[in-house]
Write an enzyme that holds these catalytic residues in place. Sequence first.
Site, short mmCIF file in Angstrom:
data_model
loop_
_atom_site.label_atom_id
_atom_site.label_comp_id
_atom_site.label_asym_id
_atom_site.label_seq_id
_atom_site.Cartn_x
_atom_site.Cartn_y
_atom_site.Cartn_z
CG ASN A 54 -3.68 -5.81 -2.16
OD1 ASN A 54 -4.17 -6.28 -1.14
ND2 ASN A 54 -2.42 -6.03 -2.52
CE LYS A 76 -0.08 -3.65 -1.07
NZ LYS A 76 1.21 -3.14 -1.50
CG HIS A 90 0.83 -8.87 -3.59
ND1 HIS A 90 1.89 -8.36 -2.89
CD2 HIS A 90 0.21 -7.82 -4.18
CE1 HIS A 90 1.92 -7.04 -3.04
NE2 HIS A 90 0.90 -6.69 -3.83
CD GLU A 136 0.65 -5.58 -8.03
OE1 GLU A 136 0.03 -4.55 -7.77
OE2 GLU A 136 0.89 -6.46 -7.18
P1 PGA Z 1 0.74 0.28 -4.50
O1 PGA Z 1 0.54 -1.31 -4.29
O2 PGA Z 1 -0.41 0.74 -5.38
O3 PGA Z 1 0.69 0.87 -3.13
O4 PGA Z 1 2.04 0.46 -5.19
C1 PGA Z 1 0.16 -2.14 -5.31
C2 PGA Z 1 0.08 -3.57 -4.83
O5 PGA Z 1 0.91 -3.98 -4.00
O6 PGA Z 1 -0.80 -4.34 -5.25
#
Ligand code: PGA
Length: 247
Positions: free
Chosen positions: A7, A9, A96, A165
């Site tokens: 992901n 972002k 999310h 998560e």
């Molecule tokens: P991270 O993010 O691996 O940077 O903790 C996970 C996510 O937000 O899907």
Amino acid sequence: MRYFIGNWKMFGVPKSVNILNKINSFHTKDKNRKKYRVIITPPYTLIQTYAKSFKNKKIYIGSQNCYQKEQFSSNTAAISPYMIKSVGAKYTLVGHSDNRGEGDTDTMLKNKVHFALKNNLKVVFCIGENKSDKKNKKTFSVLKKQLTKVLDKKFDKNNLIIAYEPIWSIGTGKIPTKDELEKTIIYIKKILKKIFKKKSPAVLYGGSVDGDNVKLFKEINEIDGFLVGGASKSSKKFIDIIKNYYR
Ligand code: PGA
């Protein structure tokens, strides 16, 4: 089947396709490649070009979110499941915590999942408790609510993936203990089996996953894969996660 989802972002421009090219060439040669699927969710601006580049390859492109209406409407800057599907995405994340934090309600999330599935997008539905839920021992009740308020037994479970998560773990380097995580994933699957009549969709873990801690996570057989944020922006870090998972 295991899933490794990256992901991105708010990261990436057209030339960041380099990262995907490297992941793709690793995947093509990997002897374990049939055991897992790689999905990358770049920002909206890159979905079309990336989906075109990887059309006949084994890297799947998804969206990070979608709007809660199906096709076209007069909502400025909104992007519907129909529009996402039309440019070649195969998956979309829904729920999310970044978006829940911006006001996504359960009703909105239900519409998102419904319209995404209706438009033949596979949905990765994200759930997770925050720090104070955890502190107050409310993890299970929060997860149960997040699942039962949104998931309808009529949704096609074969096109649904759940990503657990914990919010306190996203981007912090903090991870649950093996015991905690195993119990939580089993609990989530129990709820899912109730909703979907005995068969649970795949359940992934997300939150600070990297090439080191994946060695711990792989001991939990109930985890069907990973949703990776930070480490998915580097081909090396992302590939290390897959390598160490199968080592
Ligand atoms: P991270 O993010 O691996 O940077 O903790 C996970 C996510 O937000 O899907």
